[in-house]
Design a protein around this motif. Structure first.
Motif, PDB file in Angstrom:
ATOM      1  N   UNK A  89       0.839  -1.204   0.000  1.00 43.92           N
ATOM      2  CA  UNK A  89       0.000   0.000   0.000  1.00 43.92           C
ATOM      3  C   UNK A  89       0.876   1.258   0.000  1.00 43.92           C
ATOM      4  N   UNK A  90       1.893   1.234   0.840  1.00 43.09           N
ATOM      5  CA  UNK A  90       2.816   2.372   0.908  1.00 43.09           C
ATOM      6  C   UNK A  90       3.521   2.558  -0.439  1.00 43.09           C
ATOM      7  N   UNK A  91       3.942   1.452  -1.045  1.00 44.71           N
ATOM      8  CA  UNK A  91       4.623   1.547  -2.340  1.00 44.71           C
ATOM      9  C   UNK A  91       3.689   2.141  -3.399  1.00 44.71           C
ATOM     10  N   UNK A 123       1.136   4.199  -2.781  1.00 41.68           N
ATOM     11  CA  UNK A 123       0.987   5.619  -2.440  1.00 41.68           C
ATOM     12  C   UNK A 123       2.174   6.425  -2.957  1.00 41.68           C
TER      13      UNK A 123
END
Lengths: 101, 540, 495
Positions: free
Chosen positions: A13-15, A17
């Protein structure tokens, strides 16, 4: 809150974003490293900050402004020369999937 | 193997000018170290400027000489990403033309300098040692670069660095490895490793670096040169490619404290293009090299030996710091031990704040307007493909870390908390500086480590900055001064390795540069004489 | 789903809040010195800062802050110290891939706006932020969804915006329209923005939910973005109210989402659902320092603030009642006049009317000329010197120029952006006719049209028009109609 485990899904998810196409082994490695660094950085939780304001700047000044006076612009040719693609004086970008948020 | 070399890196060079002829001999790299002409690498910035300003030497001659040295030496060091020789010679000729017409060519007339590759240089590639900016030519000069040029200095090239200044060894460069001139199997430190190595090797008398968490001071320490991180806001950040905006500062790396003061004096000053630039310039702006600062001595100066950046250092490094403290005491300073326990939270806070700001600062490298573009399909997927391939592992790691620290649900525990811890740190420093004029400690907990030693352990690498990071969080000035050597640990911790430079760090409160430079100059005078680096042009 | 927009919402009450973005009328952008200018060649008003070239840094435009404070004061906001934050999201029209905006500490907090109809709408905040570039979608139908690539112009990137967020106090599409019109009038009156929806310098997003009439709870809301005219605003709201009411009536539930209004079909439709919810990762902008508007500065701005639209409308309306004029016009005429006055005030042209009235022109004449003639070319009319404009209308009032001539002179003045009406009239050959020559001309016409003269004298007043026409013909339009009628009446009474 700190010291919790980071799942592959959270890292993915962070990647997303951050617009980083990171998958597979690379993502698994980052997940582990992210968890290790966050566990270390999570030490900040031990500091009593109940009576302090956050510091966002390393300088105490305020009210820095400029006059509303026009200055020099760049030459369009110079700007577009560095563009991956351009057309008709504009930056050409690939098709955009969704409206701006 | 080891040659006599061009001179001690801890000493300013001979004041005599170099061969002022423009002959090719000077740039061939064949000048014998024992000959009548002092090698260029030994010259100080002050001596070069004096020679050019007095007409003893031509700027073009000096610049050509240094270009020759770089060409001869850099293959073995890997300090430069780009050498802009023709432009440099043209700039030097303009300085000579000013001299010929009787105009003042500036305080740094004809001084060749190198600039870290994260500072914009008009028309000269500025890549931050990243694939994503490969070949990008800025249409403007960074303010610090422009100020150097206005002072008559000549930028000859761009130096290697950890990609986007993220790293402590320059191994994160996407372009090449930079070798420590004292032992090519070891790192020069980072992220301004190219600048530090170039100065240490005598390829250039001075260079600019940038310091976000120690990226000037740590490589300066590891390469045995002087490195200064100014008070936040003293040097404009305009044109410095941002890593962590609230921490970044540009500063000089040189072979002497005086040279550092000269460079600092030229690049510092208010810049309306940087909102965080200090508007009320302190009285000493522009005159840090004055005798009342550099020769002031330390009688009456109250020095705090800061345990948090001394006790944890390798024993031999710690010994040099203690010797430095004793030396200052003998010179008349009052030296006392001091502990600021809050500083142990500086590194954790830094590794939340810096990556968070970086994750936002590096968003613009998306392949839409400039730089690399890879992949096909939608803009979204091109952005993700470009960034995944264009950034190296460390940059991606920090972007992910920073994105996480800012994201919904985690902001308060990580980024928000770290900013409050920052406030606590500043208060703790303030309390210490009510007692002490300056603080003293190590600039790096170790001497230069071996290339490859820490690349697979990010956290171990991050620990390299433990001595330097608190200063950045506080926005204070600090500098590293070479102070002898320490034997490097050998392989597997068994045998003893080569003697590597040690840097002692002088920390000062906000705008405390005069006291910092006074103490640094005193330290330089009492520093042990150090063998020159093994990598110099004589052995190439 | 078929939605009957006419009666589908019976029994339901809409709850509407508006987010209005307006471009501030500065000379330069919010964070750099590139011109803030509409309609220039693409990518010519760009620099390292607004293109987000590596190493560039923002510096806040003082004028943008002053204009934002003006609006805040006009909206009764609390003008206070504030910070800038980065709103992080990737989009090709946003060069830095974050927008510098304000988050938890806006410049203007709270406030209200009173609608002419009497409703008070709360203002949540009015904060500064930067605009994005403009994207042209290429290939397919030219819309985003089937484009093959897009072209971006960053001239608009970094233009200062004020985002004005209302409380959900609006209860009908008509009220929403009224709010936007009144807000627009205030923005223009404050000199803060041109606020032209048709040029994109004012853009409206709405948040809308419906609830059973009489209920006090808030239901799930939808957002409709980028409504580009008052008409679209009303149509979109009417459709959406009916749609949501229909969803509830049929037992469904409204999904919180962003919807797009299609001008052609008059319907709203869900935007393609995003892969994930937005997470803007707001944090304080490290490149910009805190802004602390001192009381002195705020007071000075307040002192320089011109009268706001409501006050100006009532002052102009008072001109009519005090003159005792127009009272016989009936409700319809009065309503039309109110609309005309409101229109002039909204566009900032009421100063022209007042200059004319102050010069001695009747309010009716001044209103008619200003609303019909001057307001047809707003930009040029705004550039007019009110005093010169007043003198022009005085010349008409004094019979020195005919209506046709006044329009011709005004047209010249609008073309040139300035000019002395007397000089222009002279250049156009509109030398005023003295009473003597008018009277002579009237006598001539009367003499050569004896039959019509007899009928006029026996009470056929409408034949006055015939004589006016004849005199105009003889004088090539230089005679003043009113002077002609006066002379006809004098001749008849002395016959």
């Amino acid at each position: 809150m700190t010291g919790e485990r980071i799942t592959i899904e959270q890292a993915a998810h962070v990647a997303r974003l951050a617009r980083l196409d990171v998958t597979g082994d690379e993502l698994a490695l980052y997940t582990m490293q992210l968890e290790a660094v966050l566990e270390y950085a999570g030490q900040v939780a031990a500091v009593d900050t109940s009576s302090v304001q956050p510091t966002a700047h390393a300088t105490p000044a305020e009210n820095v402004m400029r006059k509303d006076e026009p200055g020099e612009c760049l030459e369009r040719d110079d700007v577009l020369r560095e563009a991956p693609e351009s057309m008709d004086g504009m930056f050409l970008v690939p098709r955009i999937l969704g409206e701006a948020p | 193997m080891r040659s006599a070399g061009p001179g001690s890196p801890a000493r300013p060079g001979s004041p005599e000018g170099p061969d002022s002829s423009e002959g090719s001999d000077a740039s061939s790299g064949s000048t014998p170290s024992s000959g009548p002409t002092p090698p260029s690498g030994a010259m100080s910035i002050a001596a070069i400027a004096a020679a050019v300003r007095s007409g003893e030497a031509s700027a073009a001659g000096i610049v050509e000489q240094y270009l020759g040295v770089i060409e001869a030496m850099d293959a073995g060091v890997g300090a430069f990403l780009e050498v802009a020789g023709e432009a440099a010679i043209a700039a030097a000729r303009r300085v000579d033309a000013l001299m010929a017409s009787g105009e003042d060519p500036g305080p740094l007339a004809g001084v060749p300098l190198a600039v870290k590759d994260n500072m914009c240089t008009r028309g000269v590639a500025t890549t931050c040692a990243s694939r994503i900016l490969a070949g990008w030519r800025p249409p403007y000069d960074a303010t610090a670069v422009a100020r150097l040029a206005a002072a008559g200095a000549v930028t000859v090239g761009k130096t290697n660095m950890d990609e986007f200044a993220m790293g402590s060894s320059t191994e994160n460069s996407a372009v090449c490895v930079t070798h420590n001139p004292y032992d090519p199997s070891r790192v020069p430190g980072g992220s301004s490793g190219g600048s530090a190595a170039a100065v240490a090797a005598g390829m250039i008398p001075g260079a600019l670096g940038s310091d976000t968490g120690g990226s000037i001071r740590q490589p300066a320490a590891l390469c045995g040169v002087v490195g200064v991180k100014p008070t936040y806001g003293m040097v404009s950040r305009y044109g410095l490619v941002a890593f962590a905006s609230s921490l970044d500062q540009i500063g000089p790396l040189t072979r002497s404290v005086e040279d550092a003061a000269l460079l600092y004096s030229v690049i510092a000053g208010h810049d309306p293009a940087d909102s965080t630039s200090i508007r009320e310039e302190p009285e000493w702006t522009g005159r840090l090299a004055a005798p009342d600062i550099l020769e002031k001595g330390v009688v009456g100066t109250v020095v705090g030996l800061l345990r948090e950046i001394t006790d944890g250092a390798d024993p031999e490094v710690r010994s040099r710091v203690l010797e430095a403290a004793e030396g200052l005491s003998r010179l008349g300073a009052t030296v006392e031990e001091v502990s600021i326990p809050e500083l142990r939270f500086a590194l954790p806070a830094y590794y939340l704040i810096a990556p968070a700001e970086a994750s936002s600062n590096l968003a613009r490298y998306d392949g839409m307007r400039y730089g690399l573009r890879l992949g096909d399909g939608s803009a979204e997927s091109v952005m993700s493909t470009t960034r995944a391939a264009g950034f190296g592992a460390e940059v991606k790691r920090r972007i992910m870390l920073g994105t996480y620290a800012l994201s919904a649900g985690y902001y308060d525990a990580y980024y928000g908390k770290a900013q409050r811890v920052r406030t606590v740190l500043v208060s703790a420093f303030d309390a210490a500086y009510r007692r002490f004029d300056v603080l003293l400690g190590a600039a790096s907990p170790t001497v230069a480590f071996r290339i490859g030693e820490k690349v697979n352990d990010p956290l171990a690498m991050y620990m390299s900055d433990v001595c330097t990071i608190p200063t950045n969080l506080a926005g204070h000035p600090a500098m590293s001064v070479p102070f002898g050597t320490a034997p490097a640990p050998g392989g597997n911790g068994s045998a003893t390795g080569p003697a590597m430079p040690v840097g002692v760090q002088v920390l000062a409160p906000r705008l405390g540069e005069p006291a910092m430079f006074s103490v640094a100059a005193a330290l330089e005078r009492i520093a042990p004489v150090t063998e020159p680096p093994v990598l110099d042009r004589q052995e190439l | 789903m078929a939605v009957d927009a006419s009666g589908g919402s019976v029994g339901y009450e809409p709850v509407i809040g508006l987010e209005v973005h307006c471009e501030l009328a500065t000379a330069t952008k919010l964070f750099c010195s590139c011109p803030n200018s509409f309609g220039d060649e693409p990518n010519t008003n760009v620099c390292p800062v607004c293109l987000a070239l590596p190493g560039s840094l923002p510096v806040l435009n003082e004028r943008a802050v002053d204009l934002a404070i003006r609006v805040g004061l006009a909206l009764h906001s609390d003008v206070r110290q504030c910070t800038f934050h980065r709103k992080n999201y990737f989009y090709p029209d946003m060069p830095k891939d974050y927008q510098i905006s304000q988050y938890d500490e806006p410049l203007n907090a709270g406030g209200w706006l009173d609608l002419p109809s009497g409703t008070r709408v709360g203002v949540t905040r009015a904060h500064l932020e930067e605009d994005t570039g403009k994207t042209v979608h290429m290939g397919g139908t030219g819309r985003i969804h089937d484009a093959t690539f897009s072209l971006v112009d960053y001239n608009r990137a970094g233009v200062p915006l004020l985002e004005i967020v209302s409380e959900p106090d609006i209860r009908s599409p008509q009220e929403a329209r009224e709010y936007v019109a009144e807000l627009r009038a205030i923005l223009v009156a404050a000199g803060a923005s041109k606020a032209r929806m048709e040029e994109g310098s004012m853009r409206v997003d709405v948040n809308i939910s419906v609830r059973p009439a009489g209920s006090a709870s808030l239901a799930t809301r939808c957002e409709i973005k980028n409504l580009n005219s008052l008409r679209s605003l009303v149509r979109a709201l009417e459709y959406e109210i009916a749609r949501q009411a229909e969803v509830y009536r049929s037992g469904g539930s409204v999904v919180q989402e962003t919807r797009h209004f299609d001008e052609d079909t008059g319907r709203t439709a869900s935007l393609r659902s995003k892969e994930e919810a937005h997470d803007y990762r707001y944090f304080e902008e490290p490149d910009l320092l805190r802004l602390v508007p001192g009381q002195e500065r705020v007071d000075a701005i307040a002192a320089g603030l011109p009268a706001m639209p409501a006050q100006r409308r009532s002052e102009i309306a008072a001109l009519f009642s005090s003159a005792g004029a127009g009272t016989g016009g009936g409700a319809g005429a009065g309503g039309a006049r109110e609309d005309q006055i409101a229109g002039l005030v909204e566009n900032g042209l009421d100063g022209l009317l007042l200059a004319a009235v102050n010069g001695g022109v009747s309010p009716e004449k001044a209103l008619a000329r200003t609303a019909n003639e001057a307001a047809s070319r707003i930009d040029e009319a705004l550039a007019l010197d009110p005093e010169s404009y007043g003198r022009l209308l005085v010349m008409e009032e004094a019979g020195k120029l005919t209506a046709t001539q006044v329009k011709a002179v005004l047209s010249e003045m609008l073309d040139e952006g300035r000019g002395d009406p007397a000089a222009i009239a002279k250049r156009l050959g509109f030398e005023t006719m003295g009473a003597g020559s008018i009277n002579a001309s009237v006598e001539e016409v009367v003499a050569s049209n004896a039959a019509e003269w007899d009928r006029y004298c026996s009470g056929e007043d409408k034949l006055a028009q015939f004589f006016i026409g004849q005199v105009m013909k003889a004088t090539r339009g230089k005679a003043d109609g009113k002077a002609v009628v006066a002379e006809l009446q004098r001749l008849r009474s002395t016959r």
